[in-house]
Design a protein around this motif. Structure first.
Motif, PDB file in Angstrom:
ATOM      1  N   MET A   1     -13.048  21.279  42.027  1.00 42.26           N
ATOM      2  CA  MET A   1     -12.521  22.646  42.029  1.00 42.26           C
ATOM      3  C   MET A   1     -11.009  22.621  42.084  1.00 42.26           C
ATOM      4  SD  MET A   1     -13.078  25.588  44.945  1.00 42.26           S
ATOM      5  CE  MET A   1     -11.954  26.989  45.019  1.00 42.26           C
ATOM      6  N   ALA A   2     -10.364  23.307  41.126  1.00 42.83           N
ATOM      7  CA  ALA A   2      -8.903  23.390  41.092  1.00 42.83           C
ATOM      8  C   ALA A   2      -8.456  24.747  41.622  1.00 42.83           C
ATOM      9  CB  ALA A   2      -8.393  23.181  39.673  1.00 42.83           C
ATOM     10  N   PHE A   3      -7.498  24.729  42.523  1.00 48.68           N
ATOM     11  CA  PHE A   3      -6.931  25.955  43.075  1.00 48.68           C
ATOM     12  C   PHE A   3      -5.787  26.443  42.193  1.00 48.68           C
ATOM     13  CE2 PHE A   3      -8.543  23.776  46.922  1.00 48.68           C
ATOM     14  CZ  PHE A   3      -9.298  24.790  47.493  1.00 48.68           C
ATOM     15  N   PRO A   4      -5.436  27.736  42.276  1.00 48.58           N
ATOM     16  CA  PRO A   4      -4.201  28.206  41.636  1.00 48.58           C
ATOM     17  C   PRO A   4      -3.013  27.452  42.225  1.00 48.58           C
ATOM     18  CG  PRO A   4      -5.567  30.065  42.315  1.00 48.58           C
ATOM     19  CD  PRO A   4      -6.206  28.831  42.899  1.00 48.58           C
ATOM     20  N   ASP A   5      -1.996  27.224  41.406  1.00 43.49           N
ATOM     21  CA  ASP A   5      -0.836  26.448  41.850  1.00 43.49           C
ATOM     22  C   ASP A   5      -0.021  27.268  42.847  1.00 43.49           C
ATOM     23  OD1 ASP A   5       1.423  24.935  42.214  1.00 43.49           O
ATOM     24  OD2 ASP A   5       1.601  24.357  40.119  1.00 43.49           O
ATOM     25  N   LEU A   6      -0.162  26.948  44.111  1.00 44.57           N
ATOM     26  CA  LEU A   6       0.516  27.691  45.178  1.00 44.57           C
ATOM     27  C   LEU A   6       2.024  27.507  45.127  1.00 44.57           C
ATOM     28  CD1 LEU A   6       0.193  29.433  47.732  1.00 44.57           C
ATOM     29  CD2 LEU A   6      -0.156  27.310  49.027  1.00 44.57           C
ATOM     30  N   SER A  23       0.665  19.786  44.296  1.00 46.97           N
ATOM     31  CA  SER A  23      -0.403  20.762  44.114  1.00 46.97           C
ATOM     32  C   SER A  23      -1.716  20.094  43.734  1.00 46.97           C
ATOM     33  CB  SER A  23      -0.008  21.761  43.023  1.00 46.97           C
ATOM     34  OG  SER A  23       1.115  22.522  43.417  1.00 46.97           O
ATOM     35  N   ASN A  24      -2.826  20.673  44.209  1.00 44.80           N
ATOM     36  CA  ASN A  24      -4.173  20.195  43.899  1.00 44.80           C
ATOM     37  C   ASN A  24      -4.282  18.675  44.023  1.00 44.80           C
ATOM     38  OD1 ASN A  24      -6.112  22.398  43.078  1.00 44.80           O
ATOM     39  ND2 ASN A  24      -4.307  22.981  41.878  1.00 44.80           N
ATOM     40  N   PHE A  25      -3.943  18.204  45.206  1.00 44.33           N
ATOM     41  CA  PHE A  25      -3.892  16.770  45.463  1.00 44.33           C
ATOM     42  C   PHE A  25      -5.160  16.322  46.181  1.00 44.33           C
ATOM     43  CE2 PHE A  25      -2.628  12.846  47.523  1.00 44.33           C
ATOM     44  CZ  PHE A  25      -1.845  12.230  46.546  1.00 44.33           C
ATOM     45  N   SER A  26      -5.848  15.329  45.628  1.00 41.98           N
ATOM     46  CA  SER A  26      -7.098  14.850  46.210  1.00 41.98           C
ATOM     47  C   SER A  26      -6.863  14.249  47.597  1.00 41.98           C
ATOM     48  CB  SER A  26      -7.742  13.787  45.311  1.00 41.98           C
ATOM     49  OG  SER A  26      -8.882  13.232  45.945  1.00 41.98           O
ATOM     50  N   LEU A  27      -7.684  14.677  48.560  1.00 42.47           N
ATOM     51  CA  LEU A  27      -7.559  14.180  49.926  1.00 42.47           C
ATOM     52  C   LEU A  27      -8.510  13.031  50.227  1.00 42.47           C
ATOM     53  CD1 LEU A  27      -7.260  17.576  51.851  1.00 42.47           C
ATOM     54  CD2 LEU A  27      -5.416  15.974  51.284  1.00 42.47           C
ATOM     55  N   ALA A  28      -9.464  12.770  49.335  1.00 41.74           N
ATOM     56  CA  ALA A  28     -10.455  11.722  49.594  1.00 41.74           C
ATOM     57  C   ALA A  28      -9.813  10.370  49.937  1.00 41.74           C
ATOM     58  CB  ALA A  28     -11.413  11.583  48.413  1.00 41.74           C
ATOM     59  N   PRO A  29      -8.776   9.927  49.210  1.00 37.20           N
ATOM     60  CA  PRO A  29      -8.179   8.626  49.547  1.00 37.20           C
ATOM     61  C   PRO A  29      -7.503   8.598  50.915  1.00 37.20           C
ATOM     62  CG  PRO A  29      -7.589   9.304  47.316  1.00 37.20           C
ATOM     63  CD  PRO A  29      -8.186  10.492  47.979  1.00 37.20           C
ATOM     64  N   VAL A  35     -14.337  10.637  50.841  1.00 37.20           N
ATOM     65  CA  VAL A  35     -15.037  11.717  50.136  1.00 37.20           C
ATOM     66  C   VAL A  35     -14.242  13.005  50.311  1.00 37.20           C
ATOM     67  CG1 VAL A  35     -17.311  10.670  50.527  1.00 37.20           C
ATOM     68  CG2 VAL A  35     -16.451  12.384  52.144  1.00 37.20           C
ATOM     69  N   GLY A  36     -14.579  14.008  49.482  1.00 37.05           N
ATOM     70  CA  GLY A  36     -14.014  15.335  49.669  1.00 37.05           C
ATOM     71  C   GLY A  36     -13.149  15.812  48.528  1.00 37.05           C
ATOM     72  N   GLY A  37     -12.739  17.070  48.628  1.00 42.26           N
ATOM     73  CA  GLY A  37     -11.983  17.726  47.575  1.00 42.26           C
ATOM     74  C   GLY A  37     -10.477  17.645  47.768  1.00 42.26           C
ATOM     75  N   ALA A  38      -9.776  18.572  47.130  1.00 40.03           N
ATOM     76  CA  ALA A  38      -8.316  18.536  47.083  1.00 40.03           C
ATOM     77  C   ALA A  38      -7.679  19.544  48.030  1.00 40.03           C
ATOM     78  CB  ALA A  38      -7.841  18.812  45.656  1.00 40.03           C
ATOM     79  N   ALA A  39      -6.422  19.293  48.356  1.00 36.21           N
ATOM     80  CA  ALA A  39      -5.590  20.281  49.038  1.00 36.21           C
ATOM     81  C   ALA A  39      -4.964  21.170  47.984  1.00 36.21           C
ATOM     82  CB  ALA A  39      -4.497  19.588  49.839  1.00 36.21           C
ATOM     83  N   GLN A  40      -4.979  22.475  48.208  1.00 37.45           N
ATOM     84  CA  GLN A  40      -4.301  23.363  47.266  1.00 37.45           C
ATOM     85  C   GLN A  40      -2.834  22.961  47.147  1.00 37.45           C
ATOM     86  OE1 GLN A  40      -4.574  27.566  48.171  1.00 37.45           O
ATOM     87  NE2 GLN A  40      -3.867  28.152  46.135  1.00 37.45           N
ATOM     88  N   LEU A  41      -2.200  22.667  48.294  1.00 39.73           N
ATOM     89  CA  LEU A  41      -0.836  22.146  48.298  1.00 39.73           C
ATOM     90  C   LEU A  41      -0.706  21.159  49.455  1.00 39.73           C
ATOM     91  CD1 LEU A  41       2.061  22.272  47.107  1.00 39.73           C
ATOM     92  CD2 LEU A  41       2.564  24.040  48.809  1.00 39.73           C
ATOM     93  N   VAL A  75     -13.598  15.965  54.748  1.00 36.27           N
ATOM     94  CA  VAL A  75     -13.106  17.009  53.858  1.00 36.27           C
ATOM     95  C   VAL A  75     -14.248  17.437  52.936  1.00 36.27           C
ATOM     96  CG1 VAL A  75     -11.416  17.630  52.093  1.00 36.27           C
ATOM     97  CG2 VAL A  75     -10.788  16.026  53.913  1.00 36.27           C
ATOM     98  N   ARG A  76     -14.575  18.694  52.953  1.00 36.70           N
ATOM     99  CA  ARG A  76     -15.666  19.189  52.111  1.00 36.70           C
ATOM    100  C   ARG A  76     -15.250  19.214  50.647  1.00 36.70           C
ATOM    101  NH1 ARG A  76     -16.177  23.399  56.777  1.00 36.70           N
ATOM    102  NH2 ARG A  76     -18.002  22.626  57.929  1.00 36.70           N
ATOM    103  N   GLU A  77     -16.281  19.179  49.764  1.00 37.78           N
ATOM    104  CA  GLU A  77     -16.020  19.030  48.328  1.00 37.78           C
ATOM    105  C   GLU A  77     -15.252  20.194  47.705  1.00 37.78           C
ATOM    106  OE1 GLU A  77     -19.013  17.556  49.269  1.00 37.78           O
ATOM    107  OE2 GLU A  77     -18.475  15.551  48.568  1.00 37.78           O
ATOM    108  N   GLY A  78     -15.370  21.385  48.285  1.00 41.62           N
ATOM    109  CA  GLY A  78     -14.681  22.536  47.711  1.00 41.62           C
ATOM    110  C   GLY A  78     -13.187  22.522  47.903  1.00 41.62           C
TER     111      GLY A  78
END
Length: 321
Positions: A1-6, A23-29, A35-41, A75-78
């Motif tokens: 899931m990609a967030f709007p560019d904050l 922006s939209n940076f994966s937090l899993a690593p 596991v998990g999704g991205a930070a909007q920022l 971090v949840r997948e969303g």
């Protein structure tokens, strides 16, 4: 899931930021579960002043989430809406020792590394940190402890920045540390701790830490993708024993597993999702409550939103997985 560019909406003031904004940076690593999704920022501030400036200018309606080393994080997948702040770099990892063994240490310093450096300098009182896979900031927030010692026992003061960008110097009385918790507002971001150490022999301290490390390696799944202790210990009881007695040792759900070695650890066996891990945890909680009437509380911090269409109720009963 990609967030709007904050970042595009924040304005020109962000050009004065010295740290990194992504922006939209994966937090899993950044998590031990991987596991998990991205930070909007994602924001990595350069130093405390940079962090304070950012928070002072960030609109109040934008949510802020703080992460550390990710050792006790799911971090949840969303993904995570708003800004995720992660302290890193030399400014937040520095150690200074004053006279009389008073130690100032940045909040991003890993607990284990801190223990090692103190031992090398002959400063006692911190060997217990060798068994805690987190950072000093997390230790302050959770009153981290191991082997009969806790963070609050050595703490003199802490520095923190609030959501409005104000810097606070907090006393132990302000922190109100209790078992795996503190009384500081959730939006305070710790930047530094000051501890009182004492004289110690480097060789004796190394031996003490080696014993801590050996115990941890023998009793915990240290070589697995895990999130540390999953549940807090109920008063006078051990969470691992309740989970074990509920029959979950080695139990698997998707790519997630209750550790066969220590039943208060959940493991990503290789292809787990955040949903697998959280759902397994809620199954454990449901079975323990059904058998004993006790409610296990998560020690792992779960952040973000579920993937679209996913819902995980608390205390899942048999057959609900």
């Amino acid at each position: 899931m990609a967030f709007p560019d904050l970042l595009e909406t924040l304005g020109d003031w962000t050009s004065e930021i010295k740290g990194r904004l992504q922006s939209n940076f994966s937090l899993a690593p950044y998590t031990w579960f991987r596991v998990g999704g991205a930070a909007q920022l994602l924001f990595n501030p350069a130093d405390e002043a940079d962090l304070a400036f950012f928070l002072k200018n960030l609109p109040a309606d934008i949510p802020v989430t703080v992460i550390g080393l990710g050792s006790n994080l799911l971090v949840r997948e969303g993904g995570v809406e708003g800004v995720v702040i992660r302290l890193s770099g030399k400014s937040f990892s520095a150690i200074e020792v004053d006279g009389n063994y008073k130690v100032h240490v940045g909040a991003a310093m890993p607990d284990m590394r801190f223990a090692t450096q103190m031992a090398k300098q002959g400063i006692a009182g911190f060997a217990f940190y060798k068994g805690i896979p987190g950072s000093i900031g997390g230790a302050l927030r959770m009153n981290a402890g191991a082997h009969g010692a806790e963070t609050k026992e050595r703490l003199i003061s802490a520095r923190a920045v609030d959501r409005q960008g104000n810097v606070h110097i907090l006393t132990p009385e302000d922190l109100k540390h209790e078992y795996r918790s503190c009384g500081v507002p959730a939006d305070f971001i710790f930047t530094q701790a000051t501890y009182q150490g004492e004289a110690g022999d480097p060789n004796e301290l190394k031996t003490e830490m080696d014993e801590v490390s050996t115990y941890r390696e023998e009793n915990q799944p240290t070589k697995e993708r895990t999130g540390g202790s999953t549940f807090k210990n109920p008063d006078g009881l051990s969470a691992w024993k309740l989970v074990d007695e509920a029959g979950f040792r080695g139990f698997e759900l998707g790519g997630a597993q209750v550790s066969p070695k220590h039943t208060n650890f959940l493991i990503n066996t290789g292809d787990a999702t955040a949903e697998d891990i959280e759902r397994l945890g809620e199954m454990v909680r449901g079975k323990v409550r059904k058998q004993t009437g006790l409610e296990l509380h998560w020690e792992i911090k779960r952040i973000g939103c579920h993937a679209e269409g996913v819902s995980i109720p608390e205390f899942l009963e048999d057959g609900e997985a």
